[in-house]
Design an enzyme around this catalytic site. Structure first.
Site, PDB file in Angstrom:
ATOM      1  N   TYR A 124      18.019  42.647 -23.216  1.00  0.00           N
ATOM      2  CA  TYR A 124      17.224  41.708 -24.022  1.00  0.00           C
ATOM      3  C   TYR A 124      17.888  41.626 -25.394  1.00  0.00           C
ATOM      4  O   TYR A 124      17.416  42.178 -26.372  1.00  0.00           O
ATOM      5  CB  TYR A 124      15.789  42.204 -24.123  1.00  0.00           C
TER       6      TYR A 124
ATOM      7  N   TYR B  77       7.040  40.807 -26.288  1.00  0.00           N
ATOM      8  CA  TYR B  77       7.611  41.611 -25.212  1.00  0.00           C
ATOM      9  C   TYR B  77       7.909  43.014 -25.728  1.00  0.00           C
ATOM     10  O   TYR B  77       8.314  43.191 -26.876  1.00  0.00           O
ATOM     11  CB  TYR B  77       8.884  40.914 -24.684  1.00  0.00           C
TER      12      TYR B  77
HETATM   13  P1  NAI Z   1       9.068  29.256 -20.581  1.00  0.00           P
HETATM   14  O1  NAI Z   1      10.441  28.772 -20.301  1.00  0.00           O
HETATM   15  O2  NAI Z   1       7.973  28.749 -19.712  1.00  0.00           O
HETATM   16  O3  NAI Z   1       8.627  28.972 -22.075  1.00  0.00           O
HETATM   17  C1  NAI Z   1       9.486  28.922 -23.173  1.00  0.00           C
HETATM   18  C2  NAI Z   1       9.330  27.536 -23.764  1.00  0.00           C
HETATM   19  O4  NAI Z   1       9.889  27.485 -25.057  1.00  0.00           O
HETATM   20  C3  NAI Z   1      10.028  26.461 -22.946  1.00  0.00           C
HETATM   21  O5  NAI Z   1       9.080  25.480 -22.566  1.00  0.00           O
HETATM   22  C4  NAI Z   1      11.035  25.883 -23.925  1.00  0.00           C
HETATM   23  O6  NAI Z   1      11.220  24.500 -23.731  1.00  0.00           O
HETATM   24  C5  NAI Z   1      10.358  26.173 -25.239  1.00  0.00           C
HETATM   25  N1  NAI Z   1      11.219  26.138 -26.429  1.00  0.00           N
HETATM   26  C6  NAI Z   1      12.411  26.763 -26.628  1.00  0.00           C
HETATM   27  N2  NAI Z   1      12.876  26.472 -27.850  1.00  0.00           N
HETATM   28  C7  NAI Z   1      11.957  25.666 -28.446  1.00  0.00           C
HETATM   29  C8  NAI Z   1      11.879  25.022 -29.712  1.00  0.00           C
HETATM   30  N3  NAI Z   1      12.854  25.156 -30.627  1.00  0.00           N
HETATM   31  N4  NAI Z   1      10.801  24.263 -29.989  1.00  0.00           N
HETATM   32  C9  NAI Z   1       9.820  24.114 -29.074  1.00  0.00           C
HETATM   33  N5  NAI Z   1       9.837  24.694 -27.863  1.00  0.00           N
HETATM   34  C10 NAI Z   1      10.904  25.464 -27.558  1.00  0.00           C
HETATM   35  O7  NAI Z   1       9.174  30.848 -20.512  1.00  0.00           O
HETATM   36  P2  NAI Z   1       8.115  32.017 -20.752  1.00  0.00           P
HETATM   37  O8  NAI Z   1       8.810  33.226 -20.269  1.00  0.00           O
HETATM   38  O9  NAI Z   1       6.802  31.689 -20.202  1.00  0.00           O
HETATM   39  O10 NAI Z   1       8.029  32.132 -22.327  1.00  0.00           O
HETATM   40  C11 NAI Z   1       6.854  31.969 -23.087  1.00  0.00           C
HETATM   41  C12 NAI Z   1       6.695  33.124 -24.061  1.00  0.00           C
HETATM   42  O11 NAI Z   1       6.439  34.322 -23.314  1.00  0.00           O
HETATM   43  C13 NAI Z   1       7.941  33.413 -24.899  1.00  0.00           C
HETATM   44  O12 NAI Z   1       7.556  33.775 -26.210  1.00  0.00           O
HETATM   45  C14 NAI Z   1       8.535  34.623 -24.184  1.00  0.00           C
HETATM   46  O13 NAI Z   1       9.361  35.395 -25.031  1.00  0.00           O
HETATM   47  C15 NAI Z   1       7.269  35.342 -23.810  1.00  0.00           C
HETATM   48  N6  NAI Z   1       7.409  36.414 -22.815  1.00  0.00           N
HETATM   49  C16 NAI Z   1       7.953  36.154 -21.576  1.00  0.00           C
HETATM   50  C17 NAI Z   1       8.107  37.170 -20.650  1.00  0.00           C
HETATM   51  C18 NAI Z   1       8.690  36.889 -19.302  1.00  0.00           C
HETATM   52  O14 NAI Z   1       9.025  37.831 -18.568  1.00  0.00           O
HETATM   53  N7  NAI Z   1       8.809  35.641 -18.881  1.00  0.00           N
HETATM   54  C19 NAI Z   1       7.688  38.559 -20.950  1.00  0.00           C
HETATM   55  C20 NAI Z   1       7.082  38.718 -22.263  1.00  0.00           C
HETATM   56  C21 NAI Z   1       6.976  37.681 -23.150  1.00  0.00           C
END
Ligand code: NAI
Length: 286
Positions: free
Chosen positions: A182, A172
């Site tokens: 953030y 991000y």
């Molecule tokens: P999401 O909630 O779909 O995905 C995050 C996942 O990480 C969840 O499934 C959660 O269960 C898992 N998780 C957390 N701690 C964990 C651990 N210790 N071991 C295994 N799994 C774990 O949310 P999102 O937003 O799709 O996130 C995916 C990636 O995208 C992340 O790296 C996030 O920082 C990144 N991202 C998201 C943005 C947004 O606006 N949603 C923008 C830019 C990057």
């Protein structure tokens, strides 16, 4: 033979991990996912009960098949690292072999090798605190779950990846520009992840012919993003100020991941690829 992908960080159908899985499946890859242990039951039950059937639909009308769901907690590398209170916690004791090393061993046992590794996970317990207010433990936890988790996944999965394979993480813009809200060291964690993308591209490239890239994604209303609390504002800001004034869809990130994982991107490694309607290129909002 089709390619096999392991996607870490899928626990519902709203996030980037799910969209990446779909784009890879649409391109013909076999899909394995790693689901955070405390979220495993709900995810597997929802899958089984058909709750995701509508969003499993691929462009050709078929449904994405997830060949296997592995429980995973990417904060722990091997069983020796798991503290007693986690081991005995009800949400963990029902599953086994969920440390990074064990998951890689299980995947090897089940399938022999993979071609694509996706890291789509992050966690910062103090994300809603400003950096100045963040505790040492909160900061280190953010780095552990969001940055070192990628190093650890590569360390354990690269040995079972076929040469020519590709790895992708999600980052991000808060790593390089000030995004108030953030917090908790999450901006620091993304900076580490982007820097590591370069060093790991060198190491995994020279040693195993594996590519390492990261997608700097625009805002998406995922479960994780809703927990941060400012996602609607970020989406509105992007709509108002980005060169492309449209809402970003998770599919656009999924399709970029499929491209980066494919031979079409065979010379791209160590890159931060922006999939954000161009917002990163703006100097001031207009
Ligand atoms: P999401 O909630 O779909 O995905 C995050 C996942 O990480 C969840 O499934 C959660 O269960 C898992 N998780 C957390 N701690 C964990 C651990 N210790 N071991 C295994 N799994 C774990 O949310 P999102 O937003 O799709 O996130 C995916 C990636 O995208 C992340 O790296 C996030 O920082 C990144 N991202 C998201 C943005 C947004 O606006 N949603 C923008 C830019 C990057």
């Amino acid at each position: 033979r089709g390619k096999r992908a392991f996607i870490a960080g899928v626990a519902d159908d709203n996030g980037y991990g799910w969209a990446i899985a779909k784009s890879l499946a649409a391109a013909g890859a076999e899909i394995l996912v790693g689901t955070w242990v405390p979220a495993l039951n709900i995810f597997e039950n929802s899958l089984r009960r058909g709750k995701f059937d509508e969003s499993r639909a691929l462009p050709d009308g078929s449904l994405m098949e997830i060949t296997k769901v592995y429980p995973l907690d990417a904060v722990y590398d091997s069983p020796e690292d798991v503290p007693e209170d986690v081991k005995t916690n009800k949400r963990y004791s029902g599953s086994s072999n969920w440390t990074v090393k064990e998951v890689a061993e299980s995947v090897k046992q089940d399938f022999g090798s993979i071609d694509i590794l996706v890291h789509s996970l992050a966690n910062g317990p103090e994300v809603s605190k400003s950096l100045l207010e963040t505790s040492r433990n909160g900061y280190l936890a953010a780095i552990s779950a969001s940055s070192y988790s990628f190093v650890s996944l590569l360390k354990h999965f690269v040995p079972i990846m076929n040469p020519g394979g590709a790895t992708i993480s999600l980052t991000y813009i808060a790593s390089e520009r000030i995004i108030p809200g953030y917090g908790g060291g999450m901006s620091s964690a993304k900076a580490a992840l982007e820097s590591d993308t370069k060093v790991l591209a060198f190491e995994a490239g020279r040693k195993h012919k594996i590519r390492v890239n990261t997608i700097s994604a625009g805002p998406l209303r995922s479960r994780a993003a809703k927990a941060i609390g400012f996602i609607d504002m970020m989406i509105d800001y992007s709509m108002a100020n980005a060169p492309l004034q449209k809402e970003l869809s998770a599919e656009e990130v999924g399709d970029t991941a499929a491209f980066l994982a494919s031979p079409l991107a065979s010379a791209i490694t160590g890159a931060v690829v922006y999939v954000d309607n161009g917002l990163n290129a703006m100097g001031v909002g207009v």
